[in-house]
Design a protein around this motif. Structure first.
Motif, PDB file in Angstrom:
ATOM      1  N   ASP A  16       0.841  -1.212   0.000  1.00 35.13           N
ATOM      2  CA  ASP A  16       0.000   0.000   0.000  1.00 35.13           C
ATOM      3  C   ASP A  16       0.870   1.254   0.000  1.00 35.13           C
ATOM      4  O   ASP A  16       0.586   2.223  -0.709  1.00 35.13           O
ATOM      5  N   ALA A  17       1.925   1.249   0.820  1.00 34.37           N
ATOM      6  CA  ALA A  17       2.825   2.402   0.904  1.00 34.37           C
ATOM      7  C   ALA A  17       3.530   2.629  -0.433  1.00 34.37           C
ATOM      8  O   ALA A  17       3.637   3.770  -0.894  1.00 34.37           O
ATOM      9  N   HIS A  18       4.006   1.562  -1.062  1.00 38.40           N
ATOM     10  CA  HIS A  18       4.660   1.686  -2.367  1.00 38.40           C
ATOM     11  C   HIS A  18       3.702   2.280  -3.396  1.00 38.40           C
ATOM     12  O   HIS A  18       4.084   3.173  -4.173  1.00 38.40           O
ATOM     13  N   ALA A  19       2.479   1.808  -3.416  1.00 34.92           N
ATOM     14  CA  ALA A  19       1.496   2.316  -4.377  1.00 34.92           C
ATOM     15  C   ALA A  19       1.175   3.786  -4.096  1.00 34.92           C
ATOM     16  O   ALA A  19       1.098   4.601  -5.022  1.00 34.92           O
ATOM     17  N   HIS A  20       0.994   4.128  -2.827  1.00 34.77           N
ATOM     18  CA  HIS A  20       0.657   5.507  -2.454  1.00 34.77           C
ATOM     19  C   HIS A  20       1.776   6.470  -2.840  1.00 34.77           C
ATOM     20  O   HIS A  20       1.509   7.571  -3.333  1.00 34.77           O
ATOM     21  N   LEU A  21       3.010   6.060  -2.615  1.00 35.22           N
ATOM     22  CA  LEU A  21       4.165   6.924  -2.906  1.00 35.22           C
ATOM     23  C   LEU A  21       4.668   6.783  -4.340  1.00 35.22           C
ATOM     24  O   LEU A  21       5.592   7.487  -4.740  1.00 35.22           O
ATOM     25  N   ARG A  22       4.109   5.820  -5.071  1.00 37.23           N
ATOM     26  CA  ARG A  22       4.547   5.522  -6.445  1.00 37.23           C
ATOM     27  C   ARG A  22       6.030   5.161  -6.474  1.00 37.23           C
ATOM     28  O   ARG A  22       6.788   5.636  -7.306  1.00 37.23           O
ATOM     29  N   LEU A  23       6.416   4.301  -5.545  1.00 37.10           N
ATOM     30  CA  LEU A  23       7.806   3.843  -5.458  1.00 37.10           C
ATOM     31  C   LEU A  23       7.948   2.498  -6.138  1.00 37.10           C
ATOM     32  O   LEU A  23       7.143   1.590  -5.921  1.00 37.10           O
ATOM     33  N   SER A  24       8.999   2.343  -6.900  1.00 27.82           N
ATOM     34  CA  SER A  24       9.270   1.052  -7.530  1.00 27.82           C
ATOM     35  C   SER A  24      10.473   0.360  -6.898  1.00 27.82           C
ATOM     36  O   SER A  24      10.699  -0.813  -7.138  1.00 27.82           O
ATOM     37  N   HIS A  25      11.229   1.068  -6.074  1.00 26.36           N
ATOM     38  CA  HIS A  25      12.399   0.473  -5.426  1.00 26.36           C
ATOM     39  C   HIS A  25      12.038  -0.006  -4.019  1.00 26.36           C
ATOM     40  O   HIS A  25      11.009   0.384  -3.461  1.00 26.36           O
ATOM     41  N   THR A  26      12.883  -0.868  -3.488  1.00 20.74           N
ATOM     42  CA  THR A  26      12.623  -1.425  -2.154  1.00 20.74           C
ATOM     43  C   THR A  26      13.727  -1.087  -1.154  1.00 20.74           C
ATOM     44  O   THR A  26      13.675  -1.568  -0.026  1.00 20.74           O
ATOM     45  N   HIS A  27      14.702  -0.268  -1.537  1.00 21.89           N
ATOM     46  CA  HIS A  27      15.829  -0.026  -0.634  1.00 21.89           C
ATOM     47  C   HIS A  27      15.466   0.857   0.557  1.00 21.89           C
ATOM     48  O   HIS A  27      16.271   0.995   1.480  1.00 21.89           O
ATOM     49  N   GLU A  28      14.266   1.421   0.614  1.00 22.58           N
ATOM     50  CA  GLU A  28      13.829   2.205   1.778  1.00 22.58           C
ATOM     51  C   GLU A  28      12.672   1.530   2.519  1.00 22.58           C
ATOM     52  O   GLU A  28      11.974   2.178   3.301  1.00 22.58           O
ATOM     53  N   ASP A  29      12.506   0.242   2.311  1.00 23.32           N
ATOM     54  CA  ASP A  29      11.388  -0.463   2.947  1.00 23.32           C
ATOM     55  C   ASP A  29      11.441  -0.411   4.468  1.00 23.32           C
ATOM     56  O   ASP A  29      10.401  -0.284   5.124  1.00 23.32           O
ATOM     57  N   ALA A  30      12.626  -0.492   5.058  1.00 21.54           N
ATOM     58  CA  ALA A  30      12.727  -0.418   6.520  1.00 21.54           C
ATOM     59  C   ALA A  30      12.221   0.941   7.012  1.00 21.54           C
ATOM     60  O   ALA A  30      11.502   1.023   8.022  1.00 21.54           O
ATOM     61  N   LEU A  31      12.568   2.012   6.316  1.00 22.44           N
ATOM     62  CA  LEU A  31      12.072   3.341   6.657  1.00 22.44           C
ATOM     63  C   LEU A  31      10.554   3.401   6.509  1.00 22.44           C
ATOM     64  O   LEU A  31       9.853   3.916   7.392  1.00 22.44           O
ATOM     65  N   LEU A  32      10.036   2.871   5.415  1.00 20.66           N
ATOM     66  CA  LEU A  32       8.590   2.880   5.200  1.00 20.66           C
ATOM     67  C   LEU A  32       7.851   2.132   6.305  1.00 20.66           C
ATOM     68  O   LEU A  32       6.810   2.589   6.782  1.00 20.66           O
ATOM     69  N   GLU A  33       8.389   0.995   6.724  1.00 21.36           N
ATOM     70  CA  GLU A  33       7.748   0.231   7.799  1.00 21.36           C
ATOM     71  C   GLU A  33       7.718   1.035   9.094  1.00 21.36           C
ATOM     72  O   GLU A  33       6.709   1.032   9.814  1.00 21.36           O
TER      73      GLU A  33
END
Length: 190
Positions: A18-35
């Protein structure tokens, strides 16, 4: 009166997808920050609304029985009251059977009324404990869409503004329209 979470929610009401879709992010290197931002945003939404979003356990501590024997519960929605415990001056716990109190979980805020004829607790401080289960359910889909959207708004706002200074001025901590998005969900304070 003090209320604390005794068992935290097992998951967040907003997923990483959901966060990736909302922010329109295609990368995963900031997933810890997003969580971390999702958890922080959920905590802030819960604090501002007085609601528990995903199932969690709470304990309310009360010094003495209110004169009308009605205890207002500190969070919504309450799914069930798990235990009502009275303490004697020596610390002995007396768990009341459910037939000794009645609950009104539909009220805002939810409440319970202890039936007449009970000895009041004798312990001076925190003589009453109410254990309860709160939250909309165990899955993100159980949480109202408006609350999930508010979490995404706040998480996205914090993600985009990692510094408190924008254009030479200290920026706000909440996005425009955020308070309005939460207003239908706030638990009344009495």
């Amino acid at each position: 009166m003090t209320a604390v979470v005794t068992v935290a929610p097992a998951r967040e009401p907003v997923t990483l997808a959901d966060a990736h879709a909302h922010l329109r992010l295609s990368h995963t290197h900031e997933d810890a920050l997003l969580e971390r931002l999702i958890t922080a945003a959920r905590t802030e939404v819960e604090r501002l609304t007085g609601r528990a979003l995903i199932t969690q356990s709470w304990r309310q501590y009360i010094d003495e029985m209110p004169a009308e024997r009605i205890i207002r519960l500190p969070v919504a929605p309450i799914r069930q009251v798990d235990a009502l415990t009275l303490f004697a001056s020596d610390g002995t716990a007396h768990v009341l059977p459910p037939e000794r109190y009645v609950t009104d979980l539909a009220s805002n805020p939810a409440r319970l009324r202890v039936r007449a004829g009970l000895e009041p607790p004798r312990r001076e401080l925190n003589g009453i404990e109410v254990d309860m289960t709160a939250g909309y359910g165990d899955q993100p889909a159980d949480v109202p869409a408006g609350l999930r959207t508010a979490i995404l708004m706040l998480m996205g706002f914090w993600y985009e503004r990692r510094s408190l200074v924008e254009d030479g001025a200290i920026s706000g901590f909440l996005p425009h329209g955020f308070a309005g998005a939460l207003s239908p969900y706030k638990v009344l304070k009495i």
